[in-house]
Enzyme design. Structure first.
Site, PDB file in Angstrom:
ATOM      1  N   LYS A 212       0.843  -1.195   0.000  1.00 48.22           N
ATOM      2  CA  LYS A 212       0.000   0.000   0.000  1.00 48.22           C
ATOM      3  C   LYS A 212       0.877   1.244   0.000  1.00 48.22           C
ATOM      4  O   LYS A 212       1.721   1.436   0.870  1.00 48.22           O
ATOM      5  CB  LYS A 212      -0.886  -0.009   1.230  1.00 48.22           C
ATOM      6  CG  LYS A 212      -1.703   1.250   1.384  1.00 48.22           C
ATOM      7  CD  LYS A 212      -2.709   1.082   2.483  1.00 48.22           C
ATOM      8  CE  LYS A 212      -3.558   2.326   2.600  1.00 48.22           C
ATOM      9  NZ  LYS A 212      -4.654   2.100   3.556  1.00 48.22           N
TER      10      LYS A 212
ATOM     11  N   LYS B  10      -2.467  -1.678  -3.621  1.00 45.76           N
ATOM     12  CA  LYS B  10      -3.273  -0.457  -3.564  1.00 45.76           C
ATOM     13  C   LYS B  10      -2.400   0.787  -3.641  1.00 45.76           C
ATOM     14  O   LYS B  10      -1.385   0.859  -2.954  1.00 45.76           O
ATOM     15  CB  LYS B  10      -4.020  -0.459  -2.236  1.00 45.76           C
ATOM     16  CG  LYS B  10      -4.807   0.762  -1.976  1.00 45.76           C
ATOM     17  CD  LYS B  10      -5.415   0.642  -0.610  1.00 45.76           C
ATOM     18  CE  LYS B  10      -6.172   1.895  -0.294  1.00 45.76           C
ATOM     19  NZ  LYS B  10      -6.726   1.806   1.044  1.00 45.76           N
TER      20      LYS B  10
HETATM   21  O1  PB1 Z   1     -10.515   4.411  -2.022  1.00 44.43           O
HETATM   22  C1  PB1 Z   1      -9.559   4.827  -1.343  1.00 44.43           C
HETATM   23  O2  PB1 Z   1      -8.978   5.905  -1.561  1.00 44.43           O
HETATM   24  C2  PB1 Z   1      -9.091   3.941  -0.195  1.00 44.43           C
HETATM   25  C3  PB1 Z   1      -8.314   4.702   0.868  1.00 44.43           C
HETATM   26  C4  PB1 Z   1      -7.740   3.774   1.917  1.00 44.43           C
HETATM   27  C5  PB1 Z   1      -8.760   2.850   2.504  1.00 44.43           C
HETATM   28  N1  PB1 Z   1      -8.159   1.635   2.965  1.00 44.43           N
HETATM   29  C6  PB1 Z   1      -6.879   4.489   2.931  1.00 44.43           C
HETATM   30  C7  PB1 Z   1      -6.260   5.719   2.363  1.00 44.43           C
HETATM   31  C8  PB1 Z   1      -5.724   6.761   3.299  1.00 44.43           C
HETATM   32  O3  PB1 Z   1      -6.509   7.557   3.804  1.00 44.43           O
HETATM   33  O4  PB1 Z   1      -4.516   6.780   3.483  1.00 44.43           O
HETATM   34  C9  PB1 Z   1      -7.328   4.488   4.345  1.00 44.43           C
HETATM   35  C10 PB1 Z   1      -6.175   4.055   5.224  1.00 44.43           C
HETATM   36  N2  PB1 Z   1      -6.543   3.342   6.363  1.00 44.43           N
END
Ligand code: PB1
Length: 328
Positions: free
Chosen positions: A199, A252
């Site tokens: 991520k 991601k």
């Molecule tokens: O669709 C998205 O942008 C997903 C964002 C994601 C959700 N898991 C994270 C992005 C962020 O705010 O850094 C949330 C992190 N826990």
């Protein structure tokens, strides 16, 4: 007349010929639909930067999940927006937390819908970071091990409420092993762990942060989410999570990271999801609204790219639309 050894265009001559040789097909059962459930709304609260998406109350969540099941969708990914946020993210792991209530409600309304829960603190902390923060003057630090303790509590509370899969999205070191150990120790051996293993600290999360009200109040996520420049680091991160017990992997964001998706799937061969994030969603929605791009064609091409690059599952805000488009 050219005398050619091969004429590939023969296989593109008609719609039926093209479908006969098509290598990638999309299946609605491989889609995962993110849902935002909020303690603060009644009904639906539309999310301006994510047209078609909404924050849902518990009652509207049940209706939504019933319609998702009728469309043939098999899985949802839950994000909670609590009424109260604090430094210890206490609502993330509260037995009566909004996500815990949502899990129970969905399991009552649509028992066989797969409920995946996002395990993170950013939606529940007053500062919006994905972990426990200590501040000294204008310096701050996100404490890894203290954060993991709360992430474990969060995952356990979600498993206890009936989640089928827990998905840690925080990027703290060691959280996969800690969560897996705790789940097994407390008898949740059947709850799968879907790690956001690769991520990146991306510019493509903005609309989500509107939806989840989770933007960091100060600083950023660069000390825990990965540098977009580092592919080898991503592979090291995934290897750690596989070693610690991840059953499923997430790469991601999606479109800007197809190379990572390919390398992760080729190397680790675990069921791998790609997260088609909010910024990717908002871009296409905005361009389509301006008449600059044809939404359905662009989305189908994007989903095909994710599958071609190795994704077994696609987490996407277009899942409902795709369920309709794939029927036609
Ligand atoms: O669709 C998205 O942008 C997903 C964002 C994601 C959700 N898991 C994270 C992005 C962020 O705010 O850094 C949330 C992190 N826990």
């Amino acid at each position: 007349m050219l005398h050619l050894t091969s004429r590939p265009r023969r296989l593109r001559s008609t719609d039926k010929m093209r479908h006969l040789v098509q290598e990638i097909r999309l299946d609605v059962r491989q889609l995962i639909y993110p849902l935002f459930v909020s303690e603060k709304v009644s009904g639906r609260a539309e999310i301006p930067s994510m047209p078609g998406m909404a924050q849902l109350s518990l009652s509207s969540l049940e209706e939504e999940c019933q319609s998702l099941a009728q469309l043939g969708l098999s899985a949802v990914l839950l994000f909670g927006i609590p009424a109260q946020k604090n430094e210890s993210a206490s609502q993330a792991y509260a037995e009566d937390g909004i996500v815990q209530h949502a899990i129970r409600a969905i399991k009552l309304a649509v028992p066989d819908l797969i409920v995946i829960t996002d395990v993170c603190l950013c939606e529940y902390t007053s500062h919006g970071h994905c972990g426990v923060v200590v501040q000294e003057g204008n310096r701050y630090d996100v404490l890894n091990d203290a954060s993991v303790e709360l992430l474990v509590k969060t995952a356990i509370s979600q498993a206890a409420a009936g989640a089928d899969i827990v998905a840690p999205s925080d990027m703290m070191d060691g959280r996969v092993g800690a969560i897996r150990t705790a789940l097994d120790a407390q008898g949740y051996t059947n709850v799968a762990l879907m790690s956001y293993a690769s991520k990146f600290c991306s510019a493509f999360y903005g609309p989500f942060r509107d939806a989840a009200e989770s933007a960091p109040r100060f600083g950023d996520r660069r000390t825990y989410q990965m540098d977009p420049a580092n592919a080898l680091e991503a592979l090291r991160e995934v290897a750690l999570d596989v070693e610690e017990g991840a059953d499923l992997l997430i790469v991601k964001p999606g479109l800007p990271y197809l190379d990572i998706l390919w390398r992760v799937k080729e190397r680790f061969e675990l069921p791998t999801a790609v997260y088609n994030v909010s910024g990717e969603y908002a871009m296409i929605k905005a361009a389509a609204k301006l008449g600059w791009i044809e939404e359905k064609r662009a989305v189908m091409e994007m989903m095909t790219a994710f599958r071609r690059a190795g994704a077994d599952m696609i987490i996407t805000y277009w899942a409902k639309d795709l369920a309709v488009w794939l029927k036609s």
